[in-house]
Design a protein around this motif. Structure first.
Motif, PDB file in Angstrom:
ATOM      1  N   ILE A  10     -28.177  17.732  19.291  1.00 21.80           N
ATOM      2  CA  ILE A  10     -26.801  17.200  19.595  1.00 21.80           C
ATOM      3  C   ILE A  10     -26.902  15.702  19.190  1.00 21.80           C
ATOM      4  O   ILE A  10     -25.845  15.050  18.830  1.00 21.80           O
ATOM      5  N   TRP A  11     -28.183  14.969  19.764  1.00 20.67           N
ATOM      6  CA  TRP A  11     -28.248  13.462  19.633  1.00 20.67           C
ATOM      7  C   TRP A  11     -28.189  13.348  17.871  1.00 20.67           C
ATOM      8  O   TRP A  11     -27.311  12.555  17.611  1.00 20.67           O
ATOM      9  N   ALA A  57     -26.541  15.108  15.552  1.00 16.68           N
ATOM     10  CA  ALA A  57     -25.184  15.359  15.168  1.00 16.68           C
ATOM     11  C   ALA A  57     -24.292  14.049  15.756  1.00 16.68           C
ATOM     12  O   ALA A  57     -23.302  13.451  14.728  1.00 16.68           O
ATOM     13  N   VAL A  58     -24.369  13.583  16.859  1.00 13.97           N
ATOM     14  CA  VAL A  58     -23.731  12.192  17.173  1.00 13.97           C
ATOM     15  C   VAL A  58     -23.944  11.234  16.265  1.00 13.97           C
ATOM     16  O   VAL A  58     -23.244  10.268  15.961  1.00 13.97           O
ATOM     17  N   MET A  59     -25.367  10.810  16.227  1.00 17.63           N
ATOM     18  CA  MET A  59     -25.834   9.686  15.414  1.00 17.63           C
ATOM     19  C   MET A  59     -25.392   9.805  13.936  1.00 17.63           C
ATOM     20  O   MET A  59     -25.063   8.869  13.347  1.00 17.63           O
ATOM     21  N   ILE A  60     -25.301  11.042  13.351  1.00 18.94           N
ATOM     22  CA  ILE A  60     -24.987  11.357  11.941  1.00 18.94           C
ATOM     23  C   ILE A  60     -23.725  10.689  11.987  1.00 18.94           C
ATOM     24  O   ILE A  60     -22.932  10.017  11.019  1.00 18.94           O
ATOM     25  N   THR A  61     -22.702  11.145  12.991  1.00 19.52           N
ATOM     26  CA  THR A  61     -21.245  10.832  12.867  1.00 19.52           C
ATOM     27  C   THR A  61     -21.081   9.152  12.771  1.00 19.52           C
ATOM     28  O   THR A  61     -20.200   8.877  12.155  1.00 19.52           O
ATOM     29  N   THR A 118     -38.497  25.610  27.096  1.00 21.39           N
ATOM     30  CA  THR A 118     -38.437  23.995  27.383  1.00 21.39           C
ATOM     31  C   THR A 118     -38.355  23.168  26.113  1.00 21.39           C
ATOM     32  O   THR A 118     -37.532  22.457  25.704  1.00 21.39           O
ATOM     33  N   HIS A 119     -39.106  23.569  25.167  1.00 22.31           N
ATOM     34  CA  HIS A 119     -39.159  22.858  23.949  1.00 22.31           C
ATOM     35  C   HIS A 119     -38.081  22.903  23.207  1.00 22.31           C
ATOM     36  O   HIS A 119     -37.560  22.157  22.569  1.00 22.31           O
ATOM     37  N   GLY A 120     -37.627  24.213  23.217  1.00 24.66           N
ATOM     38  CA  GLY A 120     -36.402  24.851  22.175  1.00 24.66           C
ATOM     39  C   GLY A 120     -35.278  23.755  23.036  1.00 24.66           C
ATOM     40  O   GLY A 120     -34.618  23.256  22.236  1.00 24.66           O
ATOM     41  N   LEU A 121     -35.335  23.575  24.298  1.00 27.09           N
ATOM     42  CA  LEU A 121     -34.136  22.897  24.900  1.00 27.09           C
ATOM     43  C   LEU A 121     -34.351  21.328  24.543  1.00 27.09           C
ATOM     44  O   LEU A 121     -33.247  20.885  24.249  1.00 27.09           O
ATOM     45  N   HIS A 122     -35.441  20.984  24.259  1.00 24.98           N
ATOM     46  CA  HIS A 122     -35.653  19.610  23.663  1.00 24.98           C
ATOM     47  C   HIS A 122     -34.994  19.526  22.317  1.00 24.98           C
ATOM     48  O   HIS A 122     -34.290  18.492  21.999  1.00 24.98           O
ATOM     49  N   LEU A 157     -30.135  16.916   6.576  1.00 24.42           N
ATOM     50  CA  LEU A 157     -31.234  17.941   6.006  1.00 24.42           C
ATOM     51  C   LEU A 157     -32.035  18.301   7.343  1.00 24.42           C
ATOM     52  O   LEU A 157     -32.381  19.299   7.611  1.00 24.42           O
ATOM     53  N   THR A 158     -32.371  17.210   8.115  1.00 26.68           N
ATOM     54  CA  THR A 158     -33.563  17.519   9.322  1.00 26.68           C
ATOM     55  C   THR A 158     -32.660  18.215  10.166  1.00 26.68           C
ATOM     56  O   THR A 158     -33.157  19.157  10.917  1.00 26.68           O
ATOM     57  N   PHE A 159     -31.237  18.096  10.231  1.00 25.43           N
ATOM     58  CA  PHE A 159     -30.556  19.140  11.364  1.00 25.43           C
ATOM     59  C   PHE A 159     -30.506  20.241  10.927  1.00 25.43           C
ATOM     60  O   PHE A 159     -30.596  21.229  12.093  1.00 25.43           O
ATOM     61  N   ILE A 160     -30.262  20.545   9.584  1.00 23.16           N
ATOM     62  CA  ILE A 160     -30.189  21.991   9.398  1.00 23.16           C
ATOM     63  C   ILE A 160     -31.528  22.828   9.390  1.00 23.16           C
ATOM     64  O   ILE A 160     -31.485  23.760   9.903  1.00 23.16           O
ATOM     65  N   LEU A 161     -32.596  21.941   9.110  1.00 30.05           N
ATOM     66  CA  LEU A 161     -33.767  22.644   9.528  1.00 30.05           C
ATOM     67  C   LEU A 161     -34.052  22.934  10.951  1.00 30.05           C
ATOM     68  O   LEU A 161     -34.483  23.971  11.221  1.00 30.05           O
TER      69      LEU A 161
END
Lengths: 206, 296, 672
Positions: free
Chosen positions: A155-156, A158-162, A145-149, A104-108
């Protein structure tokens, strides 16, 4: 005066070592967060210096659409809330809940980024890109820069969910999820500052 | 015996050094110690006063260091106290002694910063001479707006009359420095800085750019000629006969990169040239005042 | 179409970017030839595998430290050659003669000299020494994050390669070591020089930032039992101060470099003249990092002197608490003084006065440290070994340089001295006399711990005297030249200025310094040959005070077979000269209790991540977009792969520890 060193049992030693390692890592992560604060502080300072240098281009009042930005803000705040819920489920070691809250967090968060990119895209189409003036350079860089963060956070995540779905909630994974949560909340705080200082004050012509 | 040999060798070397330095300095000017104007003079006095104050502490510290080292070298017969590691009294003393020195220096600094502010006009019975200075790649352009002349890489000023420079650049950052008359100030594109100087005796003084500005930077030096007011007026008259006129077109030509540009004289510079140059780097329509200087 | 295609694959690269000037080509031949020679030697000796296993992939802080020091020393030679070139040019380029190199080459040379000396020599030695000795001093087996440590080193290495690559392909920055805009903007500098500068510093800088975090956590979380903060060796305190500055200052550098890069690549207007940019903002930002940077370098050097002076005076460090206070005073004050680097921009009187006074205040804690060192020697038994010589040299040179610094803190005096050779002399006296001398002293002091033998004292003294005499000869004339009106960075001047004789003297000074460096190299080689005579058989060659001297030399890879417990400030000294209670409890003498030791496994990922970062940087310099993207993806994927690795540690069983420990002690003859 013989030195007395209590020898802990192997098992308790392991637990203690694990805890020490977790502590150390989390502490290190906080130090990193602090360096990131300095990074953003420098960008805010840059913005403060340049925000009046519109060079005949548009100022904040002309280009900021507050309702749209409010939408972005709500997305990010909600994602922070769901991230908080994920942290709570982490305490209960509930793998399923952790995964679903992080999704959910990822989608938001993804929604936030898409909105932001759309905003940038429209500005560039309207010939109001970073090339136009000092103000726009500072604006794009700070918000970007905030967006980049946020993208790094996604990405982080997505990796952790996997990883959670494959290996479950091991000590290492739990620790990293905690760090991810800290990072995500931190980005939220930075956004609050951006929203207030850049968008609100800019749109209100202050 | 060997030690004696060493000592005489060192004495000999020092004597040689002394003679060589004497020969050198009797033929050369140490610019900031030989000022030729009130600003540079005050700056020199400040330099020497601060140096003297510091030496009051530094020289004893040197002696103390080497005395301690020679006295407590291993094998000495004096006291050995391996655990003597603090003394509140001593430690407070050496927080306080340099502290007092710094307080004194701070007062000097504060006063001097106001008195020697480069923007501060020099009090004089004569009106000040305005000169507009533009740092170009890689030469200096001096515009005398009231006199209606302009010179490249050569500065002529009357003695005993204050001079106010208005300084900008159409180039990377430079710094205008004539050490025998005053300290320096930056020349920056899109901004105007100011420097007030005065020469009190006739002479030729070395001036240069003190800030790296690219390939031809080393050639950005010029001679400052301080002459009597009467001679100055003659010089202005002569220069007004120059063949070259400083129009926007000739300025644009001059603006092109050149290294070791020869001295050249112009008459009738465009009246608003200086402002025009600054405004090129400012937002269209912005007023000049908003960008003048950095502080004040 | 073809040009578009070429642009895509090789960006701005072209064959014309290879230099033809004989001096540069000579430099290239040495710089390419030396590694090739080493590579050939390694192949001949079949040592590649050994190099890879024992060194390149190591997580051992001591080995990483040694690699830092080797790189720093090589860079000292490179930066030193640049310095020599500057001196030769200025000694010969007067009047009708224009010296040996062109203005543009000269400007690249001094920019490279400054950049390399600060980022790859001073920083390299600093991180090297910290890695080498800090964990041991704290009674720990490793730094907090060994893998990150390896990444830091390799990023430092990648940045170093990028700087040196600029000599071979393209050119380096010609805008000085801090690349002030608008000179460093695209309009005045369309070549790749500035980009090389930006990206090499960006890559090395991020490595430094990571090291900063690493060492803070190491000091705060990795101390042995009983070592409270106020029992830490002074070196650890000074590193803590320095690293705190790193984590606050380096992000500012990251931002500043990034903004300049954006100006140059995508056309933003941060620092441009015109377009709504503000060039003075760059100057403010870069010095908001740059001034703390000076203290980042000098604080560890102060820490080294504290250890050296106390050890060689055979006496406790005087005024420990004052010293700690002084460090933190310096840390705080160093963020309040950056404007003194540009008093001449024309800020108001009160702004200038404020920053001037803040600057002078820093002299107080620095003075306190000096007094404390003097009183550490007072009533001690001073052995004048090599490290002490460098300390005494430091006192003289640093004090002279410090006085010049206080003079320039007075804004009106600075108007006269700013950007002159007086300034150049001042900061060389601080950075060389303070920082480099400190690191030399530290290396001479701690190398026996690493190598297992002391260095030849006599050759060391020769090196020292050459350095001191040469240094004074090279820089005292610069003070005078500055006062005569000579500005820095001049590639040519008129005969009428009368500067020529002094420039010649300065040139001779550099030759003498070079002799000093030669003696240092000779000292290492000769000591290596005669190492059996100089062997450190006790593990404690200087009658030391802190924990590193309690273990054999060279140090075992696990540092301590049994982690120590301390209850005083100089635990090893207190154990050797017990009074009421022993300061150090290393082990129960009759029955040492060995436990399993957990150490990190080797990993090549650090090298890989930095390798991708380097490719990214190279692509960014030459605008090769696919390489930028590939490098970036490489970094991200490598990090992800590394983060999923679970078995990053290995265990040495207690039995094995016992065997190793006994073997070490037997070989070294060290009593426990």
């Amino acid at each position: 005066m013989e030195p007395i060193i209590a020898i802990p049992s192997a098992k308790s030693l392991k637990r203690q070592e694990k805890e020490e390692k977790n502590n150390k890592m989390l502490f290190g992560f906080w130090v990193y967060i602090m360096t990131d604060c300095v990074l953003f502080a420098s960008l805010f300072a840059t913005y403060a210096v340049l925000h009046n240098n519109v060079y005949n281009g548009p100022g904040g009042a002309q280009i900021f659409k507050l309702p749209y930005v409010l939408g972005e803000t709500l997305l990010l705040l909600t994602s922070s809330f769901s991230c908080g819920l994920a942290t709570i489920s982490l305490q209960n070691r509930s793998k399923r809940k952790v995964i679903s809250y992080f999704i959910l967090t990822f989608i938001l968060g993804l929604g936030f980024i898409v909105m932001e990119l759309n905003e940038f895209h429209n500005l560039v189409l309207a010939h109001e890109s970073w090339r136009r003036s000092g103000f726009l350079s500072a604006y794009f860089t700070l918000v970007g820069t905030h967006g980049l963060h946020v993208i790094v956070g996604l990405i982080w995540m997505a990796v952790m969910i996997t990883r959670v779905s494959i290996s479950g909630l091991t000590n290492n994974i739990v620790r990293r999820l905690k760090m991810l949560a800290i990072f995500w909340h931190f980005l939220d705080v930075i956004w609050i500052f951006i929203f207030t200082i850049v968008y609100l004050l800019g749109a209100l012509h202050l | 015996m060997k030690n004696k040999y060493k000592v005489s060798l060192i004495t000999l070397l020092l004597a040689l050094l002394g003679i060589l330095s004497y020969l050198y300095f009797s033929h050369h000017t140490v610019a900031i110690l030989q000022p030729r104007g009130p600003i540079a003079l005050q700056e020199r006095n400040l330099f020497l006063a601060a140096l003297g104050l510091m030496l009051i502490i530094v020289i004893p510290v040197f002696f103390l260091t080497f005395y301690t080292v020679s006295k407590y070298k291993v094998g000495h017969t004096g006291k050995y106290k391996p655990d003597f590691d603090h003394s509140r009294l001593l430690e407070i003393t050496w927080w306080i002694i340099p502290g007092i020195l710094i307080i004194v220096l701070s007062f000097m600094t504060w006063r001097a910063s106001y008195n020697l502010n480069p923007y501060k006009p020099i009090a004089s019975k004569y009106p000040s001479l305005d000169i507009e200075v533009v740092a170009l790649d890689w030469k200096w352009l001096f515009i005398y707006p009231r006199q209606g002349i302009a010179v490249v890489n050569h500065l002529v000023i009357p003695i005993n009359r204050p001079v106010t420079f208005f300084i900008t650049a159409e180039a990377p950052m430079n710094s205008l420095w004539i050490p025998q008359l005053s300290g320096q100030i930056y020349a920056m594109a899109g901004m105007s800085t100011e420097l007030n100087i005065m020469a009190t005796s006739k002479g030729n003084y070395y001036g240069s750019s003190a800030n790296l500005s690219g390939t031809g930077f080393a050639g950005m030096h010029f001679e400052t000629q301080a002459i009597t007011p009467a001679n100055f007026n003659n010089w202005v008259k002569q220069t007004k006969h120059s063949k070259l006129t400083l129009t926007y077109a000739t300025y644009n030509k001059l603006d092109k990169n050149s290294i070791n540009n020869p001295i050249s004289y112009y008459k009738d510079p465009e009246p608003n040239l200086y402002t025009w140059i600054i405004k090129k780097y400012m937002a269209p329509g912005a007023s000049l005042n908003s960008m003048t200087g950095m502080g004040m | 179409m073809i040009s578009y295609f070429a642009n895509f694959w090789i960006g701005k690269l072209s064959i014309h970017q290879v230099p033809t000037n004989p001096i540069t080509v000579g430099g290239i031949i040495i710089m390419v030839g030396l590694p090739l020679l080493i590579a050939a030697f390694l192949t001949y000796k079949k040592k590649w595998r050994w190099l890879y296993r024992e060194w390149l992939t190591t997580m051992d802080a001591k080995k990483i430290g040694i690699m830092y020091i080797i790189v720093a020393f090589l860079m000292l030679l490179r930066g030193g050659s640049d310095a020599a070139l500057i001196r030769v040019q200025q000694a010969t380029s007067v009047g009708s003669s224009h010296g040996i190199i062109s203005s543009s080459t000269f400007q690249q040379v001094f920019s490279a000299h400054g950049t390399i000396m600060i980022f790859f020599v001073a920083m390299g030695f600093m991180f090297g020494i910290i890695n080498l000795i800090l964990p041991v001093m704290l009674g720990s087996r490793d730094v907090a994050f060994p893998f990150m440590n390896s990444v830091s080193f390799w990023l430092f290495f990648g940045g170093m390669i990028l700087v040196n690559l600029s000599l071979i392909i393209g050119q380096f920055s010609n805008a000085g070591w801090l690349a002030y805009p608008p000179l460093s903007e695209l309009r005045y500098n369309p070549g790749v020089g500035i980009d090389y500068w930006i990206w090499s510093l960006q890559i090395a800088g991020i490595g430094s930032l990571m090291s900063g975090i690493n060492f803070i956590v190491t000091i705060l979380k990795h101390r042995c039992q009983g070592m409270t903060l106020m029992r830490m060796p002074m070196f650890a305190w000074s590193v803590l101060g320095s690293m705190s500055l790193v984590v606050f200052a380096f992000p500012i550098l990251t931002v500043t470099l990034a903004l300049l890069a954006l100006d140059r690549t995508i056309g933003t207007h941060f620092f441009t003249a015109g377009g709504g940019g503000n060039m003075m903002m760059y100057v403010n930002l870069i010095w908001a990092w740059g001034h703390p940077e000076v203290y980042i370098l000098v604080l560890p050097a102060f820490g080294i002197f504290s250890e050296v002076v106390s050890t060689f005076s055979q006496k406790r460090l005087f005024g420990y608490t004052s010293m700690v206070l002084a460090i933190w005073a310096i840390v705080l004050l160093s963020f309040t003084v950056w404007l003194h680097h540009f008093f001449t921009m024309g800020a108001g009187s009160n702004v200038n006065a404020f920053f001037g006074i803040m600057t002078m205040i820093i002299a107080v804690p620095t003075g306190v440290k000096l007094f404390n060192w003097i009183f550490t020697m007072y009533q001690g038994r001073i052995r004048l070994k090599n490290p002490m010589y460098w300390f005494l040299g430091f006192v003289v040179i640093f004090t002279i340089g410090g006085m010049a610094g206080v003079l320039m803190a007075i804004p009106p005096v600075d108007f006269q001295l700013h950007n002159s050779l007086f300034l150049v002399a001042h900061f060389h006296m601080m950075i060389v006399g303070g920082v480099l001398f400190g690191f030399f002293s530290g290396l001479l002091y701690w190398l026996p711990k690493i190598l297992g033998f002391r260095l030849n004292e006599r050759l060391g003294r020769y090196a020292f005297w050459c350095w001191i005499v040469g240094f004074l000869m090279a820089f005292v004339p610069l003070y005078i030249l500055g006062m005569m009106g000579a500005t820095r960075r001049l590639d040519h001047y008129q005969t009428s200025t009368g500067w020529h004789p002094l420039f010649v003297v300065a040139g001779i000074g550099v030759i003498i310094i070079a002799a000093g460096v030669a003696f240092q190299i000779l000292q290492i080689i000769y000591s290596l040959i005669t190492r059996h005579k100089l062997k450190d058989t006790t593990g404690d060659p200087w009658n030391g005070r802190t924990l590193e001297w309690s273990i054999p030399s060279p140090m075992p890879f696990y540092n301590f077979a049994i982690l120590p417990t301390v209850n005083s400030r100089d635990p090893w000294w207190a154990k050797k000269y017990p009074k009421e209670e022993p300061g150090l409890q290393i082990t129960n003498k009759e029955q040492p209790i060995y436990q399993d030791i957990v150490l990190p496994k080797n990993s090549s990922m650090g090298m890989l991540i930095a390798g991708f970062a380097f490719l990214f940087g190279f692509g960014a310099v030459w605008h090769i977009i696919w390489l930028v993207i590939a490098g970036l993806i490489g970094v991200i994927v490598s990090i992800i792969i590394r983060s999923t690795k679970e078995d990053t540690d290995y265990i040495i069983p207690a039995k094995e520890v016992e065997r190793l420990d006994k073997q070490y002690r037997l070989e070294q003859g060290v009593q426990s």
